[in-house]
Design a protein around this motif. Structure first.
Motif, PDB file in Angstrom:
ATOM      1  N   ALA A  21      52.477 -12.469  45.761  1.00 29.70           N
ATOM      2  CA  ALA A  21      51.705 -12.538  44.520  1.00 29.70           C
ATOM      3  C   ALA A  21      50.993 -11.232  44.190  1.00 29.70           C
ATOM      4  N   THR A  22      50.927 -10.301  45.146  1.00 26.46           N
ATOM      5  CA  THR A  22      50.242  -9.023  44.893  1.00 26.46           C
ATOM      6  C   THR A  22      51.151  -8.011  44.216  1.00 26.46           C
ATOM      7  N   LYS A  23      52.457  -8.313  44.152  1.00 25.60           N
ATOM      8  CA  LYS A  23      53.411  -7.362  43.577  1.00 25.60           C
ATOM      9  C   LYS A  23      53.890  -7.855  42.211  1.00 25.60           C
ATOM     10  N   LYS A  24      53.882  -6.965  41.234  1.00 23.17           N
ATOM     11  CA  LYS A  24      54.262  -7.312  39.877  1.00 23.17           C
ATOM     12  C   LYS A  24      55.464  -6.480  39.415  1.00 23.17           C
ATOM     13  N   ILE A  25      56.322  -7.121  38.680  1.00 21.68           N
ATOM     14  CA  ILE A  25      57.471  -6.436  38.097  1.00 21.68           C
ATOM     15  C   ILE A  25      56.990  -5.583  36.927  1.00 21.68           C
ATOM     16  N   SER A  26      57.498  -4.376  36.814  1.00 25.28           N
ATOM     17  CA  SER A  26      57.091  -3.506  35.719  1.00 25.28           C
ATOM     18  C   SER A  26      57.586  -4.074  34.391  1.00 25.28           C
ATOM     19  N   GLU A  27      56.909  -3.705  33.324  1.00 28.59           N
ATOM     20  CA  GLU A  27      57.305  -4.165  31.988  1.00 28.59           C
ATOM     21  C   GLU A  27      58.728  -3.713  31.664  1.00 28.59           C
ATOM     22  N   GLU A  28      59.052  -2.497  32.049  1.00 27.59           N
ATOM     23  CA  GLU A  28      60.396  -1.972  31.789  1.00 27.59           C
ATOM     24  C   GLU A  28      61.458  -2.786  32.521  1.00 27.59           C
ATOM     25  N   ASP A  29      61.210  -3.094  33.799  1.00 31.05           N
ATOM     26  CA  ASP A  29      62.195  -3.841  34.575  1.00 31.05           C
ATOM     27  C   ASP A  29      62.358  -5.261  34.066  1.00 31.05           C
ATOM     28  N   PHE A  30      61.248  -5.904  33.685  1.00 26.66           N
ATOM     29  CA  PHE A  30      61.384  -7.278  33.221  1.00 26.66           C
ATOM     30  C   PHE A  30      62.040  -7.330  31.845  1.00 26.66           C
ATOM     31  N   SER A  31      61.786  -6.340  31.024  1.00 28.95           N
ATOM     32  CA  SER A  31      62.463  -6.279  29.725  1.00 28.95           C
ATOM     33  C   SER A  31      63.963  -6.154  29.922  1.00 28.95           C
ATOM     34  N   PHE A  32      64.361  -5.383  30.922  1.00 32.53           N
ATOM     35  CA  PHE A  32      65.781  -5.247  31.254  1.00 32.53           C
ATOM     36  C   PHE A  32      66.371  -6.586  31.682  1.00 32.53           C
ATOM     37  N   ILE A  33      65.637  -7.321  32.518  1.00 29.80           N
ATOM     38  CA  ILE A  33      66.118  -8.623  32.987  1.00 29.80           C
ATOM     39  C   ILE A  33      66.285  -9.582  31.808  1.00 29.80           C
ATOM     40  N   LEU A  34      65.290  -9.650  30.942  1.00 26.68           N
ATOM     41  CA  LEU A  34      65.371 -10.532  29.772  1.00 26.68           C
ATOM     42  C   LEU A  34      66.516 -10.135  28.847  1.00 26.68           C
ATOM     43  N   GLU A  35      66.750  -8.834  28.734  1.00 32.57           N
ATOM     44  CA  GLU A  35      67.812  -8.377  27.847  1.00 32.57           C
ATOM     45  C   GLU A  35      69.181  -8.848  28.323  1.00 32.57           C
ATOM     46  N   THR A  36      69.372  -8.926  29.640  1.00 29.53           N
ATOM     47  CA  THR A  36      70.655  -9.430  30.142  1.00 29.53           C
ATOM     48  C   THR A  36      70.818 -10.910  29.831  1.00 29.53           C
ATOM     49  N   GLY A  37      69.704 -11.637  29.744  1.00 29.43           N
ATOM     50  CA  GLY A  37      69.779 -13.021  29.305  1.00 29.43           C
ATOM     51  C   GLY A  37      70.119 -13.109  27.831  1.00 29.43           C
ATOM     52  N   ARG A  38      69.476 -12.274  27.028  1.00 24.78           N
ATOM     53  CA  ARG A  38      69.729 -12.279  25.586  1.00 24.78           C
ATOM     54  C   ARG A  38      71.173 -11.949  25.263  1.00 24.78           C
ATOM     55  N   LEU A  39      71.772 -11.064  26.025  1.00 27.60           N
ATOM     56  CA  LEU A  39      73.140 -10.604  25.762  1.00 27.60           C
ATOM     57  C   LEU A  39      74.203 -11.518  26.360  1.00 27.60           C
ATOM     58  N   SER A  40      73.795 -12.612  26.971  1.00 28.29           N
ATOM     59  CA  SER A  40      74.754 -13.506  27.628  1.00 28.29           C
ATOM     60  C   SER A  40      75.634 -14.235  26.616  1.00 28.29           C
ATOM     61  N   PRO A  41      76.862 -14.568  27.018  1.00 31.47           N
ATOM     62  CA  PRO A  41      77.770 -15.292  26.126  1.00 31.47           C
ATOM     63  C   PRO A  41      77.434 -16.769  26.047  1.00 31.47           C
ATOM     64  N   SER A  42      77.907 -17.402  24.977  1.00 33.23           N
ATOM     65  CA  SER A  42      77.721 -18.848  24.799  1.00 33.23           C
ATOM     66  C   SER A  42      78.868 -19.397  23.961  1.00 33.23           C
ATOM     67  N   SER A  43      79.060 -20.693  24.010  1.00 36.10           N
ATOM     68  CA  SER A  43      80.138 -21.330  23.260  1.00 36.10           C
ATOM     69  C   SER A  43      79.968 -21.084  21.760  1.00 36.10           C
ATOM     70  N   PHE A  44      80.998 -20.555  21.123  1.00 33.46           N
ATOM     71  CA  PHE A  44      80.975 -20.187  19.715  1.00 33.46           C
ATOM     72  C   PHE A  44      79.899 -19.143  19.416  1.00 33.46           C
ATOM     73  N   GLY A  45      79.309 -18.568  20.460  1.00 33.94           N
ATOM     74  CA  GLY A  45      78.285 -17.543  20.289  1.00 33.94           C
ATOM     75  C   GLY A  45      77.001 -18.041  19.672  1.00 33.94           C
ATOM     76  N   LEU A  46      76.684 -19.338  19.843  1.00 36.29           N
ATOM     77  CA  LEU A  46      75.569 -19.947  19.116  1.00 36.29           C
ATOM     78  C   LEU A  46      74.258 -20.007  19.901  1.00 36.29           C
ATOM     79  N   GLU A  47      74.231 -19.482  21.105  1.00 38.68           N
ATOM     80  CA  GLU A  47      72.996 -19.304  21.873  1.00 38.68           C
ATOM     81  C   GLU A  47      72.125 -20.563  21.906  1.00 38.68           C
ATOM     82  N   PRO A  48      72.565 -21.603  22.591  1.00 32.64           N
ATOM     83  CA  PRO A  48      71.798 -22.862  22.600  1.00 32.64           C
ATOM     84  C   PRO A  48      70.621 -22.835  23.568  1.00 32.64           C
ATOM     85  N   TRP A  49      69.837 -21.787  23.522  1.00 35.52           N
ATOM     86  CA  TRP A  49      68.714 -21.651  24.458  1.00 35.52           C
ATOM     87  C   TRP A  49      67.525 -20.940  23.816  1.00 35.52           C
ATOM     88  N   HIS A  50      66.393 -21.081  24.494  1.00 33.63           N
ATOM     89  CA  HIS A  50      65.189 -20.333  24.135  1.00 33.63           C
ATOM     90  C   HIS A  50      64.440 -20.063  25.433  1.00 33.63           C
TER      91      HIS A  50
END
Length: 220
Positions: A21-50
């Protein structure tokens, strides 16, 4: 080298049961992680997630009361992500969401929108029988949320960040809490899974997997 680096990341990744709990992910690194989620494929490309990023510790303490599988992860994760699945309100072939997505996000011309919606209707009504119940549609959307989940965990491992996917929660009670605490519309969303990101507190156990031959069948 790239192949080995990717395999090394898969060997590094494990379901981290408690984070430092004393270690935190940098804003840059977490933005990168989220971006890989955003760029993920989905059926018909309709992104059924939030994605909900739950950083408020008091809120985490409330949510963990109905998450038996996140007792150590919720409080200690540097970043905690809830992945919501979109329900029929969004995902039906004739929904405003689908039409708007094709027009405004995918930038398809009107005739292509109508053609794709026809394919989508056939897929939902015949191929996968998704229109038979709300549960069928929700389960289909939920399965797709595991694509960004996996991509984010792999991307995190590549940069040395630990993760833990979690389904250990009472979905009905969790949805009720998300509605009460965050205003989530339960007619539109349900919680599919949670995932914590951070840095391991202790070394993991050795990885165990079946041999490739045990899980693969070739037909040539």
């Amino acid at each position: 080298m790239k192949k080995q680096e990717i395999l090394d990341a898969f060997m590094f990744r494990h379901a981290c049961k408690e984070f430092d709990a004393t270690k935190k992910i940098s804003e840059e690194d977490f933005s990168f992680i989220l971006e890989t989620g955003r760029l993920s494929p989905s059926s018909f490309g309709l992104e059924p997630w939030h994605f909900l990023v739950i950083q408020n510790q008091a809120l985490r303490e409330t949510l963990v009361k109905v998450a038996w599988g996140g007792q150590k992860q919720f409080p200690t994760a540097s970043h905690l992500v809830f992945i919501l699945a979109r329900k029929s309100h969004f995902m039906r072939y004739d929904s405003e969401y689908v039409t708007g997505f094709m027009e405004n996000v995918q930038k398809l011309p009107p005739e292509i929108v109508e053609m794709r919606k026809g394919f989508y209707e056939a897929f939902q009504s015949t191929d996968f029988n998704l229109l038979e119940s709300e549960r069928a549609m929700t389960d289909w959307a939920t399965r797709q949320t595991y694509i960004p989940l996996a991509n984010m965990m792999t991307a995190a491992a590549v940069i040395g960040v630990d993760s833990c996917p979690m389904e250990g929660f009472d979905r009905e009670k969790m949805d009720a809490l998300l509605a009460a605490e965050l205003g989530m519309d339960r007619d539109k969303f349900t919680l599919a899974c949670a995932v914590g990101f951070g840095y391991r507190k202790e070394a993991p156990m050795a990885k165990t997997r079946q041999e490739l031959e045990a899980v693969t069948t070739w037909y040539e």
